[in-house]
Scaffold this active site. Structure first.
Site, PDB file in Angstrom:
ATOM      1  N   THR A 227       6.468   3.170   4.978  1.00  0.00           N
ATOM      2  CA  THR A 227       6.133   1.753   5.144  1.00  0.00           C
ATOM      3  C   THR A 227       6.717   0.981   3.974  1.00  0.00           C
ATOM      4  OG1 THR A 227       4.131   1.870   3.799  1.00  0.00           O
ATOM      5  CG2 THR A 227       3.904   2.344   6.168  1.00  0.00           C
ATOM      6  N   ASP A 228       6.911  -0.325   4.171  1.00  0.00           N
ATOM      7  CA  ASP A 228       7.156  -1.174   3.010  1.00  0.00           C
ATOM      8  C   ASP A 228       5.864  -1.176   2.198  1.00  0.00           C
ATOM      9  OD1 ASP A 228       8.131  -2.882   1.110  1.00  0.00           O
ATOM     10  OD2 ASP A 228       8.918  -4.362   2.502  1.00  0.00           O
ATOM     11  N   TRP A 229       5.892  -1.802   1.037  1.00  0.00           N
ATOM     12  CA  TRP A 229       4.832  -1.579   0.035  1.00  0.00           C
ATOM     13  C   TRP A 229       3.492  -2.217   0.410  1.00  0.00           C
ATOM     14  CZ3 TRP A 229       8.193   1.649  -0.587  1.00  0.00           C
ATOM     15  CH2 TRP A 229       8.291   2.478  -1.696  1.00  0.00           C
ATOM     16  N   GLY A 230       2.827  -1.627   1.359  1.00  0.00           N
ATOM     17  CA  GLY A 230       1.529  -2.099   1.803  1.00  0.00           C
ATOM     18  C   GLY A 230       1.355  -1.706   3.250  1.00  0.00           C
TER      19      GLY A 230
END
Ligand code: BGC
Length: 707
Positions: A227-230
């Protein structure tokens, strides 16, 4: 030795804040010492490795090389050059003990104001995909991985975590997935990063169709998806959709994952599949092999690679009466606050902590020019004052550009007498988290405009020339002022050595061969996406949603960039694919050889001018009537010559498959190549067509998609 469920769950969730070895990078995977699994290290970003330059308790510095940004490297139209550059970048990643570089960024330049466009390549999916694939091959040849990002349809920064990109199936396939499809098939990245945004109402992160059906089943991607950061609220959905690694990770996500496995919401098979992919990734890493990284990459040698790549990519937009190159013996009056405060790279995760960024003053002096010393001192002094003010007011300055100091007409008149040529440097900065704006950003500011007007007027009166250098992160308005000046050089944000590369172009040490990977419109509003970009949002959505902020209708559909401007005959300032050279090229008669699957074209280019130089041949294709409605021409292949001496020729080969010619038919959910005669346009840009040929598709072909 088998892993417990708890160990498996902790492997799928990043170890934010618990990294060791290389401190303060974007992310880490979790070590499981009991079964011999080491922690791996992931760090940004596209223009070079992003490390904190200092570490507590260490007197060593950990600077990295600031390479030219994605947009500039795309201007090279030279995948081999990009691959060479990223080999160097990859070795730096490895020698600093990092396992995955979170790059390249490769979202399409849908609109000129996207704040991260500089990290990305182009408005065209083929150019974007080929550049990304080359980037990945270079980095990964060094035994470390890439994460191509942000998958997918992540084309604005406003409300970037939540905005819903509403896109037709066709535009999605042809414009916003095609580039990733090429990067995956031709680059084989170790990892792909799913984006934050929604796509047609669903978070991309939670889209099984995107992350599994399309990415893995259709395109054959075998690596890891993170995932992207979150990770969004549903850890379960993210894993079920096809994310193997949730970044940056936290305890709550691990707990949720455990609970989901225990309740059966995530099956053992689903868990094991993701675990297998993480393990397959880990065993490829230098960390797993205990690679003894040196922490001492050869930064000096890498700086030279950055400089050479920038010089080979810079675009010459304007050059009246052979203003450039200069001889090197001129006295130069160098204007603009950006001449001392040059932007090497953008901000946010695209930033790189370099030991220095060269500026235009030092670069021109190093190239042998004599600077107007009073003017140089004036800017240096004002810049120092601005920096003091910033420090005192804790950074109150407008982040998009520095205030342009005034230079009075009387002063300019004096300088025009004393110098041979004026060079004006204009700067723009942007980055993750915010989009650019129209006023004083896309448009020049009033002081910038005044500077260009006054300098041009005064210098022209005494028969002297004016050169503009655009040190920018995104497209700016050029139509209203470009004819006031004699030459315009476009280096974008060209990395830490960029000014030296600009000096190489100014002096003719390097003959410019870059071409635009996007269109420069006359007016911002000429872009059809402008009607639906945050700059013009309204409350017209359901439940009072804000158009452009909560949701963005991609109403322009496939008519992105030149596909719109050329087909709908809208005048532009500089077209897609455009760029000048100090020499001229002749295009020979192309030869088309039909094969089993598509065709191969050969064309001979000859340097007909007086300087060695390189040419990019672009092949655009016009489809026959009868199939789907299509743009009047689309880029299908390109090739760049080697450096040709005056009089020298080279035969270039361009290959196009039947699938490359296909468009996406929503009603049949298939890619289709219509039968008929395709017109092949060989251009020096999208509008400067030098030769034409034909290719006949005898039988229509379709590639059905199981959705
Ligand atoms: C950015 C990514 C980046 C990540 C880690 C995110 O906010 O969107 O591009 O790789 O942070 O720094």
């Amino acid at each position: 030795m088998s892993m417990t469920t708890e160990e498996k769950c902790s492997l799928l969730v990043g170890a934010a804040g618990e990294g060791s070895g290389v401190p303060n990078v974007a992310g880490y995977t979790r070590a499981i010492p009991r079964v011999g699994i080491p922690q791996t290290v992931l760090s940004d970003g596209p223009a070079g490795l992003r490390l904190s330059p200092t570490r507590p308790g260490s007197s060593q510095t950990f600077y990295c090389t600031g390479f030219p940004v994605g947009t500039l490297t795309a201007c090279s139209w030279d995948p081999a050059l990009v691959e060479e550059m990223t080999k160097t970048m990859g070795s730096e990643v490895r020698e600093y003990g990092v396992d995955v570089l979170l790059a390249p960024g490769m979202n399409i330049h849908r609109n000129p104001l996207c704040g991260r466009n500089f990290e990305y390549f182009s408005e065209d999916p083929l150019l974007s995909g080929r550049m990304a694939a080359a980037y990945v091959r270079g980095v990964q040849s060094q035994g470390v991985g890439c994460s191509v990002k942000h998958f997918a349809a992540n084309n604005q920064e406003t409300n970037r975590l939540e905005n819903d990109s509403r896109i037709s199936k066709r535009a999605l396939r042809e414009m916003y997935l095609k580039n990733f499809e090429i990067a995956v098939k031709e680059g084989h990245p170790w990892t792909v990063m799913s984006s934050y945004n929604k796509l047609n109402g669903e978070y991309t992160q939670q889209s099984h169709r995107l992350l599994t059906t399309i990415l893995r089943n259709e395109w054959g991607f075998e690596g890891l998806v993170m995932t992207d950061w979150g990770c969004k609220d549903s850890t379960v959905k993210a894993v079920k959709a096809g994310n193997d690694l949730l970044m940056p990770g936290n305890q709550r996500e691990r707990d949720r994952l455990m609970a989901a496995v225990e309740s059966g919401a995530i099956s053992q098979t689903e868990l094991d599949r993701a675990v297998r992919r993480v393990l397959e990734y880990i065993v490829k890493t230098p960390r797993y092999r205990n690679y003894p990284y040196s922490n001492r990459p050869d930064l000096q040698a890498h700086a030279q690679v950055a400089r050479r790549t920038a010089a080979e990519s810079i675009v010459l937009l304007h050059n009246e009466n052979g203003t450039l190159p200069l001889s090197g013996s001129e006295r130069v009056a160098l204007y603009g606050i950006s001449s001392v405060d040059f932007f090497g790279v953008g901000t946010g995760s695209g930033f790189v902590h370099t030991s220095h960024v060269a500026n235009m003053q030092e670069a021109l002096v190093a190239a042998g020019f004599t600077l107007d010393q009073d003017l140089a001192d004036y800017y240096r002094h004002l810049y120092a004052l601005q920096q003091d003010k910033e420090r005192m007011e804790a950074s109150s300055i407008d982040k998009r550009h520095r205030p342009e100091p005034e230079v009075t007409v009387r002063t300019i008149e004096r300088q025009a007498q004393a110098n041979d040529v004026a060079v004006i440097v204009l700067g723009r900065i942007a980055g993750e988290g915010a989009d650019r704006v129209f006023h004083d950003d896309f448009q020049l500011t009033a002081p910038e405009r005044e500077l260009i007007q006054n300098v041009s007027l005064v210098y022209h009166k005494v028969g002297k020339r004016v050169v503009v250098v655009l040190n920018i992160v995104g497209v700016v308005e050029t139509a209203s002022w470009k004819d006031l000046v004699d030459a315009i050089i476009l280096p974008w944000t060209p990395g830490q050595e960029g000014p030296h590369a600009v000096a190489d172009i100014i002096k003719g040490k390097v003959n410019p061969s870059g071409k635009l990977p996007m269109t420069f419109p006359v007016n911002y509003m000429d872009h059809p996406s402008a009607a639906n970009f945050p700059y013009r949002w309204d409350m017209s959505g359901k439940k009072g949603e804000r158009r452009g902020v909560d949701f963005t209708p991609y109403e322009e559909d496939i008519w992105v960039g030149y596909r719109h401007f050329i087909t709908h005959d809208v005048a532009v300032s500089y077209p897609f694919g455009y760029g000048l050279s100090y020499t001229t090229f002749d295009y020979g008669q192309p030869k088309i050889k039909a094969g089993q699957d598509g065709f191969t074209a050969t064309i001979t280019v000859t340097n007909t001018g007086h300087m060695p130089g390189r040419e990019v041949v672009q092949l655009y294709v016009s489809a026959p009537a009868g199939g789907l409605e299509k743009p009047s021409r689309e880029l299908k292949a390109f090739a760049k010559s080697k450096t040709l001496m005056p009089g020298e020729s080279e035969k270039l080969t361009l290959t196009v498959t039947a699938y490359d010619l296909a468009s996406f038919n929503e009603s049949t959910t298939s890619w289709e190549t219509a039968a008929g005669t395709y017109v092949l346009l060989f251009g020096a840009s999208s509008t400067d067509i030098r030769q034409t040929a034909h290719y006949k598709v005898k039988k229509a072909a379709t590639w059905p998609i199981a959705e």
